[in-house]
Design a protein around this motif. Structure first.
Motif, PDB file in Angstrom:
ATOM      1  N   GLU A  56     -70.332  -2.681  -5.385  1.00 35.95           N
ATOM      2  CA  GLU A  56     -69.580  -3.838  -4.871  1.00 35.95           C
ATOM      3  C   GLU A  56     -70.484  -4.783  -4.080  1.00 35.95           C
ATOM      4  O   GLU A  56     -70.415  -6.005  -4.245  1.00 35.95           O
ATOM      5  CB  GLU A  56     -68.428  -3.344  -3.994  1.00 35.95           C
ATOM      6  N   GLU A  59     -72.866  -6.582  -6.520  1.00 38.54           N
ATOM      7  CA  GLU A  59     -72.168  -7.614  -7.285  1.00 38.54           C
ATOM      8  C   GLU A  59     -71.937  -8.865  -6.440  1.00 38.54           C
ATOM      9  O   GLU A  59     -72.058  -9.990  -6.933  1.00 38.54           O
ATOM     10  CB  GLU A  59     -70.867  -7.056  -7.843  1.00 38.54           C
ATOM     11  N   ALA A  60     -71.625  -8.696  -5.166  1.00 42.43           N
ATOM     12  CA  ALA A  60     -71.466  -9.850  -4.277  1.00 42.43           C
ATOM     13  C   ALA A  60     -72.786 -10.583  -4.111  1.00 42.43           C
ATOM     14  O   ALA A  60     -72.833 -11.823  -4.155  1.00 42.43           O
ATOM     15  CB  ALA A  60     -70.931  -9.401  -2.923  1.00 42.43           C
ATOM     16  N   GLY A  63     -73.459 -12.470  -7.262  1.00 41.40           N
ATOM     17  CA  GLY A  63     -72.569 -13.621  -7.359  1.00 41.40           C
ATOM     18  C   GLY A  63     -73.098 -14.800  -6.562  1.00 41.40           C
ATOM     19  O   GLY A  63     -72.929 -15.964  -6.942  1.00 41.40           O
ATOM     20  N   ALA A  66     -75.380 -17.783  -8.029  1.00 49.19           N
ATOM     21  CA  ALA A  66     -74.868 -19.013  -8.621  1.00 49.19           C
ATOM     22  C   ALA A  66     -74.949 -20.194  -7.653  1.00 49.19           C
ATOM     23  O   ALA A  66     -74.981 -21.341  -8.066  1.00 49.19           O
ATOM     24  CB  ALA A  66     -73.423 -18.819  -9.067  1.00 49.19           C
ATOM     25  N   TYR A  67     -74.997 -19.897  -6.361  1.00 51.13           N
ATOM     26  CA  TYR A  67     -75.014 -20.956  -5.360  1.00 51.13           C
ATOM     27  C   TYR A  67     -76.397 -21.232  -4.796  1.00 51.13           C
ATOM     28  O   TYR A  67     -76.641 -22.304  -4.251  1.00 51.13           O
ATOM     29  CB  TYR A  67     -74.044 -20.617  -4.225  1.00 51.13           C
ATOM     30  N   SER A  74     -70.538 -21.843   0.176  1.00 51.26           N
ATOM     31  CA  SER A  74     -70.013 -21.072  -0.943  1.00 51.26           C
ATOM     32  C   SER A  74     -69.107 -19.954  -0.436  1.00 51.26           C
ATOM     33  O   SER A  74     -69.053 -19.685   0.760  1.00 51.26           O
ATOM     34  CB  SER A  74     -71.173 -20.450  -1.733  1.00 51.26           C
ATOM     35  N   TYR A  76     -69.775 -17.093  -0.632  1.00 49.96           N
ATOM     36  CA  TYR A  76     -70.694 -16.030  -0.218  1.00 49.96           C
ATOM     37  C   TYR A  76     -71.356 -16.311   1.128  1.00 49.96           C
ATOM     38  O   TYR A  76     -72.244 -15.582   1.551  1.00 49.96           O
ATOM     39  CB  TYR A  76     -71.750 -15.810  -1.305  1.00 49.96           C
TER      40      TYR A  76
END
Length: 105
Positions: A56, A59-60, A63, A66-67, A74, A76
């Motif tokens: 988990e 994956e964060a 993710g 992308a930013y 974002s 995140y």
């Protein structure tokens, strides 16, 4: 610090693995701010071995790729502001004390 934790992996046990993951996560976050491609390669090399136990979190972190430079705006952004450095410091102290057979406090 990462090398120290890696070199003492056998004696540190799970605390050492957690420390290594935290330190690699922090390094990845710093890379995300500068170079997304380098961050992706870093994640493949250094975070992949932790996927089974930290899926988990990884994956964060991925993710957030992308930013890249705009992570502050974002979903995140909390990755930047959580007390990750403090948690890593606590983990390092706990691992070091555990290796010496001492109480953390």
């Amino acid at each position: 610090v990462v090398e120290w934790a890696k070199n003492h992996d056998a004696g540190l046990g799970e605390e050492g693995r957690q420390l290594q993951f935290q330190l690699h996560s922090l390094a990845l976050i710093e890379l995300l701010r500068k170079d997304r491609t380098a961050a992706l390669f870093y994640a493949r090399e250094h975070l992949a071995p932790f996927y089974e136990t930290h899926a988990e979190d990884i994956e964060a972190l991925l993710g957030a790729l992308a930013y890249g430079h705009d992570m502050e705006h974002s979903p995140y952004a909390p990755l930047l502001y959580d007390d990750l450095w403090g948690e890593a410091e606590d983990a390092l102290i706990g691992a070091y004390c555990g290796l010496l057979g001492m109480a953390k406090e």
